[in-house]
Design a protein around this motif. Structure first.
Motif, mmCIF file in Angstrom:
data_model
loop_
_atom_site.group_PDB
_atom_site.id
_atom_site.type_symbol
_atom_site.label_atom_id
_atom_site.label_comp_id
_atom_site.label_asym_id
_atom_site.label_seq_id
_atom_site.Cartn_x
_atom_site.Cartn_y
_atom_site.Cartn_z
ATOM 1 N N SER A 91 0.837 -1.193 0.000
ATOM 2 C CA SER A 91 0.000 0.000 0.000
ATOM 3 C C SER A 91 0.876 1.248 0.000
ATOM 4 O O SER A 91 0.541 2.256 -0.640
ATOM 5 N N TYR A 92 1.998 1.220 0.706
ATOM 6 C CA TYR A 92 2.941 2.331 0.719
ATOM 7 C C TYR A 92 3.738 2.403 -0.586
ATOM 8 O O TYR A 92 3.987 3.479 -1.113
ATOM 9 N N ILE A 93 4.144 1.241 -1.087
ATOM 10 C CA ILE A 93 4.966 1.199 -2.306
ATOM 11 C C ILE A 93 4.167 1.643 -3.523
ATOM 12 O O ILE A 93 4.645 2.397 -4.368
ATOM 13 N N GLY A 94 2.925 1.166 -3.608
ATOM 14 C CA GLY A 94 2.098 1.462 -4.776
ATOM 15 C C GLY A 94 2.323 0.455 -5.882
ATOM 16 O O GLY A 94 2.798 -0.664 -5.647
ATOM 17 N N VAL A 192 11.807 0.522 -1.425
ATOM 18 C CA VAL A 192 12.500 -0.087 -0.290
ATOM 19 C C VAL A 192 11.927 0.506 0.993
ATOM 20 O O VAL A 192 12.186 1.663 1.327
ATOM 21 N N MET A 193 11.128 -0.304 1.705
ATOM 22 C CA MET A 193 10.387 0.240 2.842
ATOM 23 C C MET A 193 11.159 0.124 4.152
ATOM 24 O O MET A 193 10.760 -0.538 5.088
ATOM 25 N N MET A 194 12.319 0.814 4.172
ATOM 26 C CA MET A 194 12.988 1.052 5.449
ATOM 27 C C MET A 194 12.320 2.269 6.090
ATOM 28 O O MET A 194 11.636 3.044 5.409
ATOM 29 N N PRO A 195 12.474 2.462 7.415
ATOM 30 C CA PRO A 195 11.685 3.481 8.112
ATOM 31 C C PRO A 195 11.701 4.867 7.476
ATOM 32 O O PRO A 195 10.651 5.510 7.346
ATOM 33 N N GLY A 196 12.885 5.353 7.083
ATOM 34 C CA GLY A 196 12.960 6.694 6.522
ATOM 35 C C GLY A 196 12.141 6.844 5.258
ATOM 36 O O GLY A 196 11.444 7.860 5.057
ATOM 37 N N ASN A 197 12.186 5.841 4.399
ATOM 38 C CA ASN A 197 11.406 5.886 3.162
ATOM 39 C C ASN A 197 9.922 5.689 3.432
ATOM 40 O O ASN A 197 9.064 6.327 2.809
ATOM 41 N N LYS A 199 8.161 6.523 6.006
ATOM 42 C CA LYS A 199 7.529 7.739 6.539
ATOM 43 C C LYS A 199 7.084 8.667 5.403
ATOM 44 O O LYS A 199 5.985 9.230 5.431
ATOM 45 N N LEU A 200 7.941 8.798 4.403
ATOM 46 C CA LEU A 200 7.604 9.668 3.267
ATOM 47 C C LEU A 200 6.490 9.051 2.427
ATOM 48 O O LEU A 200 5.609 9.770 1.932
ATOM 49 N N ARG A 201 6.531 7.742 2.254
ATOM 50 C CA ARG A 201 5.497 7.071 1.457
ATOM 51 C C ARG A 201 4.137 7.128 2.156
ATOM 52 O O ARG A 201 3.099 7.177 1.493
ATOM 53 N N HIS A 202 4.137 7.124 3.473
ATOM 54 C CA HIS A 202 2.862 7.229 4.195
ATOM 55 C C HIS A 202 2.171 8.546 3.849
ATOM 56 O O HIS A 202 0.944 8.606 3.697
ATOM 57 N N LEU A 203 2.943 9.606 3.698
ATOM 58 C CA LEU A 203 2.361 10.889 3.294
ATOM 59 C C LEU A 203 1.707 10.773 1.921
ATOM 60 O O LEU A 203 0.630 11.344 1.681
ATOM 61 N N GLU A 204 2.350 10.013 1.019
ATOM 62 C CA GLU A 204 1.786 9.824 -0.318
ATOM 63 C C GLU A 204 0.482 9.033 -0.265
ATOM 64 O O GLU A 204 -0.450 9.277 -1.034
ATOM 65 N N VAL A 205 0.427 8.070 0.643
ATOM 66 C CA VAL A 205 -0.795 7.280 0.801
ATOM 67 C C VAL A 205 -1.953 8.170 1.243
ATOM 68 O O VAL A 205 -3.086 8.052 0.750
#
Length: 606
Positions: A91-94, A192-197, A199-205
């Motif tokens: 869901s975060y990756i898309g 690559v869903m490491m924590p730093g990435n 967090k940013l992807r959650h904003l996109e969701v």
């Protein structure tokens, strides 16, 4: 003129995947979703596989999507639990190529251990959900889902239920859309869903969800049918069919997207009707959100959260609400809820036929089923069984009465291990874990691995009938055939168990009762892990005519009842106490003759 065809809902879903240009499909069989893949396999443009479990199927589809092609995973609702780990993260990756998950829920518990609602999972995972109401929509919504997936960079769930999956409707066929593969581009921040990435992807969701709430109001899959405005109904999926039958004059908002909800569309519809009902099976997913916006509606206070709905159920529930459905007095505007008028007594409606005295027909194992033989021995030895998901679950009911627990796939082994760690080695010496070959490949391997790694003891019985029996004889990794029917290397279950360091791995014929009894007695007393594999194919796998059957010899029968104890439906006892074997049902397994101590059952044929 376009070709039309009568199709099952599942068949239409497969057709939708084909027309949408899907290239990869992965699934694990589970009623009511199984026929999707069994129909997809006819389209040679799509690579289709049975994966060992739903998590793997989801991951296969995700990988295909990341590479740039349209991909689909299919499973039943409890399979979504197994696939939840990759689902929540993708869901975060898309999606790059369109990515669709078809989830088949089972209101009414026709073939499942619970009635969970996939919409609740989707809300938690922040994945949009579409819900078709007939076979034509099943095909069309799958195609819409792939376009939507690519446009909004998201996986999409198409949620269906047993009633849609297994009912038929007329479907208009269209040509396949050849979708050009997307170019793969390395994108660490996105993929690559490491924590730093993450967090940013959650904003996109969150941005995506907000866009879908607004854009969803214009989606063609939502339909507003304005008729008599005294009653308005918000519904989706199969319940729409019941609403149209029960309330043909009502105004209806049929939602094609059920998460996230198109808020403005719902608010505008609610403002146009006097009394608003929300009709949805299982959980009040739509209702809770609509009411949270301050819109008055009637929902689960009159409609059940259990089982399937029907037109009769809706008629009864609505006729029993104490509301006045007459137009409001002059000068009153139309509001969001029940008109504030004097209640009228509902009309008594008797819609059910008079009760009939019909004998119960509980599910039973087939004549000749090797599981019956195994359970007969376990019952004789008074051994408890930690059960799993499959045909062998029927060992819990009379007359076998052997299986004590059933939780989920793979849990028989894990729960037995938990008992041993809680109560000690001696406690489980009159217990075994039973699991089928397909379920062992699904999640039993991990459970047995855990048992071995954590120095467990106990006896695991793998009831190997060479197929996935419960869902209709699908192949798996230990049968030697793929979904396409091609030959492939057979995963050896005995070798797999031995590779875990298990010293005692025994294969035995399920119908060799003396040997089976000896092995169970011996292995259950060990202070080590023991695996007993009962290798006997499902009797329904062979399509050849039955050449060997059994018949009774009445003059030798002592009416001891031993042949009746396993509950074979081919053996009956009439009102005069005479035991007979129905030759139209007997599959020639010989279990009854093995149990008879007086020679009152004989072999007939070769």
């Amino acid at each position: 003129m376009a070709e039309t065809k009568i199709m099952l809902g599942n068949e239409a879903i497969a057709r939708g995947a084909y027309e949408a240009g899907v290239k990869v499909s992965a699934a694990y069989p589970g009623t009511p979703s199984t026929e999707i893949s069994e129909n997809i396999v006819q389209y040679k443009e799509i690579y289709a596989e049975w994966s060992p479990n739903e998590k793997v199927a989801m991951e296969v589809a995700i990988g295909a999507s990341i590479s740039g092609v349209r991909a689909m995973a299919s499973m039943k609702h409890v399979g979504v639990n197994v696939a939840a780990d990759p689902l929540y993260t993708v869901s975060y990756i898309g999606s790059t190529g369109g990515l669709v998950l078809v989830a088949a829920d089972d209101p009414g518990l026709y073939s499942s251990q619970n009635e969970q609602d996939t919409r609740c999972v989707a809300r938690a995972a922040q994945v949009p959900v579409l819900e078709p109401s007939d076979s034509q929509e099943a095909k069309d919504f799958v195609k819409f889902a792939f376009d939507m997936s690519e446009k909004y960079d998201t996986p999409v769930i198409v949620r269906v239920t047993t009633r849609l999956s297994h009912s038929q409707g007329i479907v208009t066929l269209e040509e396949r859309k050849e979708v050009e593969d997307k170019v793969y581009e390395r994108n660490i921040r996105k993929n690559v869903m490491m924590p730093g990435n993450a967090k940013l992807r959650h904003l996109e969701v969150e941005k995506r969800t907000n866009n879908l709430i607004q854009d969803g109001c214009e989606f063609s899959i939502n339909k507003v049918e304005m008729n008599d405005t005294k009653i308005g109904v918000i519904t989706s999926g199969i319940p729409y069919q019941y609403v149209k039958e029960a309330l043909p004059e009502a105004s209806v908002l049929k939602l094609g997207i059920v998460h996230p909800l198109p808020r403005k569309l719902i608010e505008e519809f609610a403002a146009k009707v006097d009394t608003l009902y929300i009709v949805e099976e299982l959980d009040p997913v739509i209702e809770e959100q609509v009411k949270s916006w301050g819109i008055k509606a009637i929902g689960k206070e009159i409609f059940t959260v259990q089982g399937e709905y029907s037109a009769n159920l809706l008629r009864k529930a609505i006729s029993g609400t104490t509301i006045n459905l007459d137009p409001p007095p002059h000068g009153h505007g139309k509001g969001h809820g029940v008109a504030e008028q004097e209640a009228v007594q509902p009309e008594t409606v008797n819609l059910d036929p008079p009760p009939q005295d019909i004998p119960a027909r509980p599910p039973i194992l087939c004549p000749g089923c090797p599981h019956r033989s195994v359970y007969s021995v376990l019952g004789k030895l008074k051994i408890h069984a930690a059960g799993d998901i499959g045909c062998y679950t029927l060992g819990a009911v009379a007359p076998l009465n052997v299986v004590d627990t059933t939780i989920c796939m793979g849990a028989s082994i894990s729960s037995l291990h938990g008992m041993e760690k809680a109560k000690g080695k001696d406690y489980i010496k009159n217990w075994v874990a039973v699991i089928g070959d397909s379920t062992f490949m699904h999640t039993g391997i991990n459970s047995l691995m855990n048992m071995a790694y954590n120095k467990g003891t106990g006896t695991v019985m793998i009831l190997d009938n060479s197929t996935t029996g419960m869902t209709g004889h699908q192949d798996h990794a230990a049968t030697g055939k793929t979904l396409q029917g091609e030959e492939t290397p057979i995963i050896s279950i005995p070798a797999l168990c031995k590779a875990m360091g298990i010293q005692h791995v025994i294969e035995v014929n399920a119908f060799d009762l003396p040997e089976l009894e000896r092995v169970i007695k011996e292995e259950t007393q060990r202070d080590e892990i023991s695996v007993i594999i009962t290798k006997s194919p499902c009797v329904l796998l062979s399509k050849a005519p039955v050449k060997v059957q059994y018949t009774t010899v009445p003059e030798k029968c002592k009416n001891c009842g031993l042949c009746l104890k396993p509950g074979c439906p081919a053996i009956t006892k009439n009102e005069n106490g005479v035991i007979t074997i129905n030759d139209t049902m007997c599959n020639g397994c010989g279990l009854c003759m093995s149990l008879c101590k007086f020679g009152a059952i004989e072999k007939v044929g070769e």
